[in-house]
Design a protein around this motif. Structure first.
Motif, PDB file in Angstrom:
ATOM      1  N   ILE A 125       0.853  -1.193   0.000  1.00 31.76           N
ATOM      2  CA  ILE A 125       0.000   0.000   0.000  1.00 31.76           C
ATOM      3  C   ILE A 125       0.892   1.248   0.000  1.00 31.76           C
ATOM      4  N   LEU A 126       0.612   2.170  -0.917  1.00 33.87           N
ATOM      5  CA  LEU A 126       1.364   3.421  -0.963  1.00 33.87           C
ATOM      6  C   LEU A 126       1.177   4.200   0.328  1.00 33.87           C
ATOM      7  N   ASP A 127       2.232   4.881   0.762  1.00 37.84           N
ATOM      8  CA  ASP A 127       2.229   5.641   2.005  1.00 37.84           C
ATOM      9  C   ASP A 127       2.622   7.091   1.704  1.00 37.84           C
ATOM     10  N   PRO A 128       1.668   7.936   1.270  1.00 33.48           N
ATOM     11  CA  PRO A 128       2.021   9.303   0.894  1.00 33.48           C
ATOM     12  C   PRO A 128       2.621  10.122   2.039  1.00 33.48           C
ATOM     13  N   GLN A 129       2.160   9.897   3.260  1.00 33.02           N
ATOM     14  CA  GLN A 129       2.721  10.642   4.387  1.00 33.02           C
ATOM     15  C   GLN A 129       4.168  10.225   4.637  1.00 33.02           C
ATOM     16  N   GLY A 130       4.439   8.930   4.579  1.00 31.53           N
ATOM     17  CA  GLY A 130       5.813   8.459   4.729  1.00 31.53           C
ATOM     18  C   GLY A 130       6.709   8.982   3.610  1.00 31.53           C
ATOM     19  N   GLN A 131       6.187   9.025   2.383  1.00 30.63           N
ATOM     20  CA  GLN A 131       6.960   9.538   1.253  1.00 30.63           C
ATOM     21  C   GLN A 131       7.262  11.024   1.421  1.00 30.63           C
ATOM     22  N   ALA A 132       6.312  11.795   1.932  1.00 31.01           N
ATOM     23  CA  ALA A 132       6.538  13.218   2.167  1.00 31.01           C
ATOM     24  C   ALA A 132       7.649  13.423   3.197  1.00 31.01           C
ATOM     25  N   VAL A 133       7.645  12.630   4.248  1.00 30.12           N
ATOM     26  CA  VAL A 133       8.696  12.728   5.259  1.00 30.12           C
ATOM     27  C   VAL A 133      10.039  12.349   4.641  1.00 30.12           C
ATOM     28  N   GLN A 134      10.064  11.274   3.864  1.00 26.31           N
ATOM     29  CA  GLN A 134      11.305  10.824   3.228  1.00 26.31           C
ATOM     30  C   GLN A 134      11.889  11.904   2.326  1.00 26.31           C
ATOM     31  N   ARG A 135      11.036  12.572   1.546  1.00 29.11           N
ATOM     32  CA  ARG A 135      11.515  13.637   0.654  1.00 29.11           C
ATOM     33  C   ARG A 135      12.038  14.846   1.436  1.00 29.11           C
ATOM     34  N   ALA A 136      11.471  15.107   2.609  1.00 24.08           N
ATOM     35  CA  ALA A 136      11.888  16.265   3.403  1.00 24.08           C
ATOM     36  C   ALA A 136      13.200  16.043   4.145  1.00 24.08           C
ATOM     37  N   LEU A 137      13.544  14.811   4.450  1.00 19.26           N
ATOM     38  CA  LEU A 137      14.720  14.529   5.277  1.00 19.26           C
ATOM     39  C   LEU A 137      16.019  15.102   4.715  1.00 19.26           C
ATOM     40  N   PRO A 138      16.347  14.920   3.430  1.00 15.89           N
ATOM     41  CA  PRO A 138      17.606  15.500   2.928  1.00 15.89           C
ATOM     42  C   PRO A 138      17.654  17.028   3.056  1.00 15.89           C
ATOM     43  N   ARG A 139      16.525  17.694   2.864  1.00 19.29           N
ATOM     44  CA  ARG A 139      16.486  19.150   3.016  1.00 19.29           C
ATOM     45  C   ARG A 139      16.763  19.571   4.452  1.00 19.29           C
ATOM     46  N   LEU A 140      16.479  18.678   5.392  1.00 23.68           N
ATOM     47  CA  LEU A 140      16.703  18.958   6.810  1.00 23.68           C
ATOM     48  C   LEU A 140      18.059  18.465   7.302  1.00 23.68           C
ATOM     49  N   GLY A 141      18.867  17.927   6.367  1.00 23.53           N
ATOM     50  CA  GLY A 141      20.208  17.482   6.726  1.00 23.53           C
ATOM     51  C   GLY A 141      20.309  16.031   7.152  1.00 23.53           C
ATOM     52  N   PHE A 142      19.270  15.260   6.962  1.00 24.46           N
ATOM     53  CA  PHE A 142      19.293  13.840   7.332  1.00 24.46           C
ATOM     54  C   PHE A 142      19.469  13.013   6.065  1.00 24.46           C
ATOM     55  N   GLU A 143      20.647  12.483   5.881  1.00 27.23           N
ATOM     56  CA  GLU A 143      20.968  11.694   4.686  1.00 27.23           C
ATOM     57  C   GLU A 143      20.967  10.207   5.039  1.00 27.23           C
ATOM     58  N   GLY A 144      20.860   9.382   4.014  1.00 29.44           N
ATOM     59  CA  GLY A 144      21.003   7.943   4.200  1.00 29.44           C
ATOM     60  C   GLY A 144      19.741   7.215   4.621  1.00 29.44           C
ATOM     61  N   ILE A 145      18.592   7.880   4.618  1.00 30.45           N
ATOM     62  CA  ILE A 145      17.323   7.220   4.948  1.00 30.45           C
ATOM     63  C   ILE A 145      16.682   6.816   3.621  1.00 30.45           C
ATOM     64  N   SER A 146      16.559   5.513   3.391  1.00 27.83           N
ATOM     65  CA  SER A 146      16.077   5.046   2.095  1.00 27.83           C
ATOM     66  C   SER A 146      14.565   4.866   2.032  1.00 27.83           C
ATOM     67  N   ASP A 147      13.882   4.758   3.171  1.00 26.87           N
ATOM     68  CA  ASP A 147      12.436   4.577   3.143  1.00 26.87           C
ATOM     69  C   ASP A 147      11.849   5.014   4.480  1.00 26.87           C
ATOM     70  N   VAL A 148      10.650   5.550   4.450  1.00 24.71           N
ATOM     71  CA  VAL A 148       9.914   5.930   5.659  1.00 24.71           C
ATOM     72  C   VAL A 148       8.499   5.416   5.500  1.00 24.71           C
ATOM     73  N   ARG A 149       7.998   4.734   6.524  1.00 19.07           N
ATOM     74  CA  ARG A 149       6.605   4.292   6.570  1.00 19.07           C
ATOM     75  C   ARG A 149       5.989   4.883   7.824  1.00 19.07           C
ATOM     76  N   GLN A 150       4.798   5.407   7.699  1.00 16.17           N
ATOM     77  CA  GLN A 150       4.088   6.029   8.810  1.00 16.17           C
ATOM     78  C   GLN A 150       3.066   5.041   9.343  1.00 16.17           C
ATOM     79  N   GLY A 151       2.883   5.019  10.657  1.00 14.11           N
ATOM     80  CA  GLY A 151       1.916   4.107  11.251  1.00 14.11           C
ATOM     81  C   GLY A 151       1.251   4.716  12.476  1.00 14.11           C
TER      82      GLY A 151
END
Length: 90
Positions: free
Chosen positions: A14-40
């Motif tokens: 199942i697609l996780d748009p909220q997790g994807q939004a967090v994943q896309r924001a992480l590099p802009r916030l200086g957090f590198e190396g996170i390949s996937d985020v799932r929200q629950g």
């Protein structure tokens, strides 16, 4: 008194748009190396009395029928030790 935790997560397919939004924001916030985020969701249930097989079965039923949409979500049920139990064990 015991605490039972029910963790609910979207199924992997199942697609996780909220997790994807967090994943896309992480590099802009200086957090590198996170390949996937799932929200629950996490539910903490304080249960009166002992946690036996019957109590766990009821909580499993509660999670399956009310806390999770089992068509698109998976859930786990686990018993956590509360501070009161930890103090009593000392």
């Amino acid at each position: 008194m015991a605490r039972v935790v029910v963790d609910v997560m979207l199924k992997p397919e199942i697609l996780d748009p909220q997790g994807q939004a967090v994943q896309r924001a992480l590099p802009r916030l200086g957090f590198e190396g996170i390949s996937d985020v799932r929200q629950g969701k996490r539910f903490e249930l304080e249960v009166d009395g002992p946690i036996d097989e019957a109590a766990l079965a009821r909580i499993h039923e509660l999670a399956e029928s009310f806390l999770a949409n089992t068509v698109i979500e998976d859930f786990t049920v686990k018993v956590e030790e509360t501070a009161e139990v930890a103090e009593a064990a000392k």
